[in-house]
Design a protein around this motif. Structure first.
Motif, PDB file in Angstrom:
ATOM      1  N   LEU A  52       5.761   3.505 -12.837  1.00  0.00           N
ATOM      2  CA  LEU A  52       6.570   3.417 -14.063  1.00  0.00           C
ATOM      3  C   LEU A  52       7.758   4.370 -13.984  1.00  0.00           C
ATOM      4  CD1 LEU A  52       3.772   3.204 -16.796  1.00  0.00           C
ATOM      5  CD2 LEU A  52       5.403   1.399 -16.188  1.00  0.00           C
ATOM      6  N   HIS A  53       7.507   5.575 -13.448  1.00  0.00           N
ATOM      7  CA  HIS A  53       8.590   6.560 -13.323  1.00  0.00           C
ATOM      8  C   HIS A  53       9.615   6.166 -12.267  1.00  0.00           C
ATOM      9  CE1 HIS A  53       6.028   9.963 -15.280  1.00  0.00           C
ATOM     10  NE2 HIS A  53       6.480   9.073 -16.123  1.00  0.00           N
ATOM     11  N   ASN A  54       9.259   5.208 -11.441  1.00  0.00           N
ATOM     12  CA  ASN A  54      10.184   4.760 -10.400  1.00  0.00           C
ATOM     13  C   ASN A  54      10.737   3.366 -10.683  1.00  0.00           C
ATOM     14  OD1 ASN A  54      10.474   6.750  -7.972  1.00  0.00           O
ATOM     15  ND2 ASN A  54       8.345   6.916  -8.652  1.00  0.00           N
ATOM     16  N   ALA A  89      -0.049  16.992   0.601  1.00  0.00           N
ATOM     17  CA  ALA A  89       1.408  16.809   0.405  1.00  0.00           C
ATOM     18  C   ALA A  89       1.735  16.204  -0.956  1.00  0.00           C
ATOM     19  CB  ALA A  89       1.957  15.930   1.521  1.00  0.00           C
ATOM     20  N   ARG A  90       0.721  15.999  -1.782  1.00  0.00           N
ATOM     21  CA  ARG A  90       0.975  15.304  -3.059  1.00  0.00           C
ATOM     22  C   ARG A  90       1.692  16.194  -4.070  1.00  0.00           C
ATOM     23  NH1 ARG A  90      -4.798  12.040  -3.517  1.00  0.00           N
ATOM     24  NH2 ARG A  90      -4.443  10.868  -1.584  1.00  0.00           N
ATOM     25  N   ASN A  91       2.286  15.549  -5.061  1.00  0.00           N
ATOM     26  CA  ASN A  91       2.999  16.227  -6.165  1.00  0.00           C
ATOM     27  C   ASN A  91       4.230  16.990  -5.699  1.00  0.00           C
ATOM     28  OD1 ASN A  91       1.174  15.300  -8.173  1.00  0.00           O
ATOM     29  ND2 ASN A  91      -0.279  16.859  -7.485  1.00  0.00           N
ATOM     30  N   HIS A  92       4.828  16.522  -4.622  1.00  0.00           N
ATOM     31  CA  HIS A  92       6.099  17.093  -4.161  1.00  0.00           C
ATOM     32  C   HIS A  92       7.157  16.008  -4.009  1.00  0.00           C
ATOM     33  CE1 HIS A  92       3.336  20.372  -3.058  1.00  0.00           C
ATOM     34  NE2 HIS A  92       4.376  21.132  -3.333  1.00  0.00           N
ATOM     35  N   GLY A  93       6.918  14.865  -4.592  1.00  0.00           N
ATOM     36  CA  GLY A  93       7.930  13.817  -4.568  1.00  0.00           C
ATOM     37  C   GLY A  93       7.860  12.877  -3.381  1.00  0.00           C
ATOM     38  N   VAL A  94       6.846  13.029  -2.499  1.00  0.00           N
ATOM     39  CA  VAL A  94       6.785  12.163  -1.303  1.00  0.00           C
ATOM     40  C   VAL A  94       6.489  10.713  -1.711  1.00  0.00           C
ATOM     41  CG1 VAL A  94       5.656  11.763   0.918  1.00  0.00           C
ATOM     42  CG2 VAL A  94       5.988  14.100   0.097  1.00  0.00           C
ATOM     43  N   GLY A  95       5.529  10.538  -2.631  1.00  0.00           N
ATOM     44  CA  GLY A  95       5.184   9.184  -3.081  1.00  0.00           C
ATOM     45  C   GLY A  95       6.399   8.486  -3.677  1.00  0.00           C
ATOM     46  N   SER A  96       7.119   9.194  -4.540  1.00  0.00           N
ATOM     47  CA  SER A  96       8.323   8.600  -5.152  1.00  0.00           C
ATOM     48  C   SER A  96       9.364   8.264  -4.089  1.00  0.00           C
ATOM     49  CB  SER A  96       8.940   9.581  -6.159  1.00  0.00           C
ATOM     50  OG  SER A  96       8.018   9.851  -7.171  1.00  0.00           O
ATOM     51  N   ALA A  97       9.541   9.172  -3.123  1.00  0.00           N
ATOM     52  CA  ALA A  97      10.531   8.913  -2.067  1.00  0.00           C
ATOM     53  C   ALA A  97      10.155   7.659  -1.283  1.00  0.00           C
ATOM     54  CB  ALA A  97      10.627  10.131  -1.143  1.00  0.00           C
ATOM     55  N   ASP A 147      -8.072   1.295 -12.390  1.00  0.00           N
ATOM     56  CA  ASP A 147      -8.615   2.658 -12.504  1.00  0.00           C
ATOM     57  C   ASP A 147      -7.737   3.684 -11.780  1.00  0.00           C
ATOM     58  OD1 ASP A 147      -9.004   1.990  -9.914  1.00  0.00           O
ATOM     59  OD2 ASP A 147     -11.136   2.430  -9.841  1.00  0.00           O
ATOM     60  N   ASN A 148      -6.450   3.393 -11.651  1.00  0.00           N
ATOM     61  CA  ASN A 148      -5.558   4.348 -10.970  1.00  0.00           C
ATOM     62  C   ASN A 148      -4.341   4.674 -11.852  1.00  0.00           C
ATOM     63  OD1 ASN A 148      -4.131   5.919  -9.171  1.00  0.00           O
ATOM     64  ND2 ASN A 148      -4.487   4.575  -7.417  1.00  0.00           N
ATOM     65  N   PRO A 149      -4.566   5.423 -12.959  1.00  0.00           N
ATOM     66  CA  PRO A 149      -3.465   5.722 -13.878  1.00  0.00           C
ATOM     67  C   PRO A 149      -2.371   6.559 -13.229  1.00  0.00           C
ATOM     68  CG  PRO A 149      -5.425   6.993 -14.456  1.00  0.00           C
ATOM     69  CD  PRO A 149      -5.837   6.010 -13.397  1.00  0.00           C
ATOM     70  N   ARG A 150      -2.751   7.374 -12.237  1.00  0.00           N
ATOM     71  CA  ARG A 150      -1.776   8.222 -11.563  1.00  0.00           C
ATOM     72  C   ARG A 150      -0.726   7.376 -10.826  1.00  0.00           C
ATOM     73  NH1 ARG A 150      -3.597  13.164  -7.719  1.00  0.00           N
ATOM     74  NH2 ARG A 150      -1.523  13.832  -7.130  1.00  0.00           N
ATOM     75  N   ALA A 151      -1.236   6.376 -10.084  1.00  0.00           N
ATOM     76  CA  ALA A 151      -0.307   5.507  -9.354  1.00  0.00           C
ATOM     77  C   ALA A 151       0.520   4.683 -10.333  1.00  0.00           C
ATOM     78  CB  ALA A 151      -1.089   4.595  -8.414  1.00  0.00           C
ATOM     79  N   ARG A 152      -0.112   4.219 -11.398  1.00  0.00           N
ATOM     80  CA  ARG A 152       0.618   3.418 -12.394  1.00  0.00           C
ATOM     81  C   ARG A 152       1.778   4.241 -12.976  1.00  0.00           C
ATOM     82  NH1 ARG A 152      -1.477   0.488 -17.859  1.00  0.00           N
ATOM     83  NH2 ARG A 152      -3.191  -0.171 -16.571  1.00  0.00           N
ATOM     84  N   ARG A 153       1.492   5.519 -13.279  1.00  0.00           N
ATOM     85  CA  ARG A 153       2.535   6.402 -13.829  1.00  0.00           C
ATOM     86  C   ARG A 153       3.672   6.577 -12.823  1.00  0.00           C
ATOM     87  NH1 ARG A 153      -0.866  10.376 -15.365  1.00  0.00           N
ATOM     88  NH2 ARG A 153      -0.322  11.648 -13.559  1.00  0.00           N
ATOM     89  N   LEU A 154       3.280   6.783 -11.573  1.00  0.00           N
ATOM     90  CA  LEU A 154       4.293   6.965 -10.525  1.00  0.00           C
ATOM     91  C   LEU A 154       5.223   5.752 -10.461  1.00  0.00           C
ATOM     92  CD1 LEU A 154       4.889   8.717  -7.712  1.00  0.00           C
ATOM     93  CD2 LEU A 154       3.916   6.656  -6.742  1.00  0.00           C
ATOM     94  N   GLY A 210       0.838  -1.209   0.000  1.00  0.00           N
ATOM     95  CA  GLY A 210       0.000   0.000   0.000  1.00  0.00           C
ATOM     96  C   GLY A 210       0.861   1.243   0.000  1.00  0.00           C
ATOM     97  N   LEU A 211       0.323   2.297  -0.608  1.00  0.00           N
ATOM     98  CA  LEU A 211       1.063   3.561  -0.687  1.00  0.00           C
ATOM     99  C   LEU A 211       0.032   4.672  -0.629  1.00  0.00           C
ATOM    100  CD1 LEU A 211       3.795   5.070  -1.475  1.00  0.00           C
ATOM    101  CD2 LEU A 211       2.953   4.963  -3.818  1.00  0.00           C
ATOM    102  N   ARG A 212       0.294   5.645   0.204  1.00  0.00           N
ATOM    103  CA  ARG A 212      -0.644   6.774   0.285  1.00  0.00           C
ATOM    104  C   ARG A 212       0.074   8.014   0.788  1.00  0.00           C
ATOM    105  NH1 ARG A 212      -5.961   6.833  -0.316  1.00  0.00           N
ATOM    106  NH2 ARG A 212      -6.906   8.809   0.262  1.00  0.00           N
ATOM    107  N   VAL A 213      -0.285   9.139   0.184  1.00  0.00           N
ATOM    108  CA  VAL A 213       0.255  10.432   0.619  1.00  0.00           C
ATOM    109  C   VAL A 213      -0.941  11.336   0.892  1.00  0.00           C
ATOM    110  CG1 VAL A 213       1.617  12.432  -0.123  1.00  0.00           C
ATOM    111  CG2 VAL A 213       2.390  10.124  -0.708  1.00  0.00           C
ATOM    112  N   ASP A 214      -0.868  12.094   1.980  1.00  0.00           N
ATOM    113  CA  ASP A 214      -1.943  13.058   2.288  1.00  0.00           C
ATOM    114  C   ASP A 214      -2.175  13.961   1.086  1.00  0.00           C
ATOM    115  OD1 ASP A 214      -2.590  12.311   4.802  1.00  0.00           O
ATOM    116  OD2 ASP A 214      -1.473  13.909   5.822  1.00  0.00           O
TER     117      ASP A 214
END
Ligand SMILES: CC(C)(COP(=O)(O)OP(=O)(O)OC[C@H]1O[C@@H](n2cnc3c(N)ncnc32)[C@H](O)[C@@H]1OP(=O)(O)O)[C@@H](O)C(=O)NCCC(=O)NCCS
Length: 189
Positions: free
Chosen positions: A164-166, A123-131, A155-162, A116-120
């Motif tokens: 892939l980028h990692n 706080a999103r879009n500042h690199g916390v999820g990637s970190a 149905d979560n393309p945002r997480a999928r992109r994250l 599981g992964l979740r960011v408040d």
């Protein structure tokens, strides 16, 4: 600047902060049909959290996100039936508990799973999820695992992109339509 800490490395009084269990119970939203809303999930699962399976991201004193993982047949949540019976009564509670156990059991085939992964939201879009993803990979590598797996909802393309980028790659599409997720994996150094 966030810093990331393994939950079991926190001082006991800090780990006992109800805000942390609250943060963690925001996850597993895809199982809301079994586990109810976040407040209900907190009552069901909050008392049995395995903090050695959770990485927490702190901005100063405030926890702003987490990555939970599973290996050695142990994930972030203990399987305790009593809170289910208390919450839903004997019949519905037993059915829901068995359903939750089955969903947990299904994932035990993964040697190391990013569970599981979740960011408040704030706080999103500042690199916390990637970190958090990178910290989870580093933790798995430090334990000797050769690769890390996860399941991302269709149905979560945002997480999928994250992911892939990692450095994660998509696994082939599954034949079975349920649960509606796609496997991803990454080789660890
Ligand atoms: C998915 C989720 C964890 C991402 O967390 P996040 O902290 O926003 O992730 P990041 O900030 O690392 O990355 C998000 C975007 O911000 C961008 N970004 C990263 N650092 C940035 C910065 N310093 N400044 C501006 N943008 C930045 C990234 O490029 C990324 O965009 P991209 O994916 O198009 O490349 C978060 O949206 C979330 O909690 N969602 C709800 C729960 C969920 O879906 N969990 C996944 C279940 S599988």
């Amino acid at each position: 600047m966030v810093h990331i800490v393994l939950g079991s490395d926190l001082a006991p009084e800090r780990a006992a902060d109800p805000a942390l269990a609250h943060l963690l119970s925001q996850g597993r939203g895809s199982l809301a049909f079994l586990l109810g809303n976040a407040a209900c999930r907190l009552r069901l699962l909050g008392g049995g959290i395995h903090w050695d399976r959770v990485l927490l991201a702190f901005d100063g004193e405030q926890a702003v996100g987490f990555a939970a993982f599973k290996h050695g047949r142990r994930g972030p949540f203990g399987l305790h039936w009593r809170p289910f019976l208390r919450e839903f009564g004997v019949l519905s509670g037993a059915v829901r508990f068995v359903g939750f156990c089955l969903s947990e059991l299904r994932e035990w085939r993964y040697p190391f799973l990013l569970y599981g992964l979740r960011v408040d939201k704030a706080a999103r879009n500042h690199g916390v999820g990637s970190a958090l993803v990178q910290a989870c990979c580093a933790h798995a590598a430090s334990l000797g695992f050769a690769h890390i797996e996860l399941e991302v909802p269709l149905d979560n393309p945002r997480a999928r992109r994250l992911y892939l980028h990692n450095g994660f790659a998509l696994r082939r599409k599954r034949w079975v339509p349920f649960p509606p997720v796609r496997g991803m994996w990454r080789v660890l150094p």
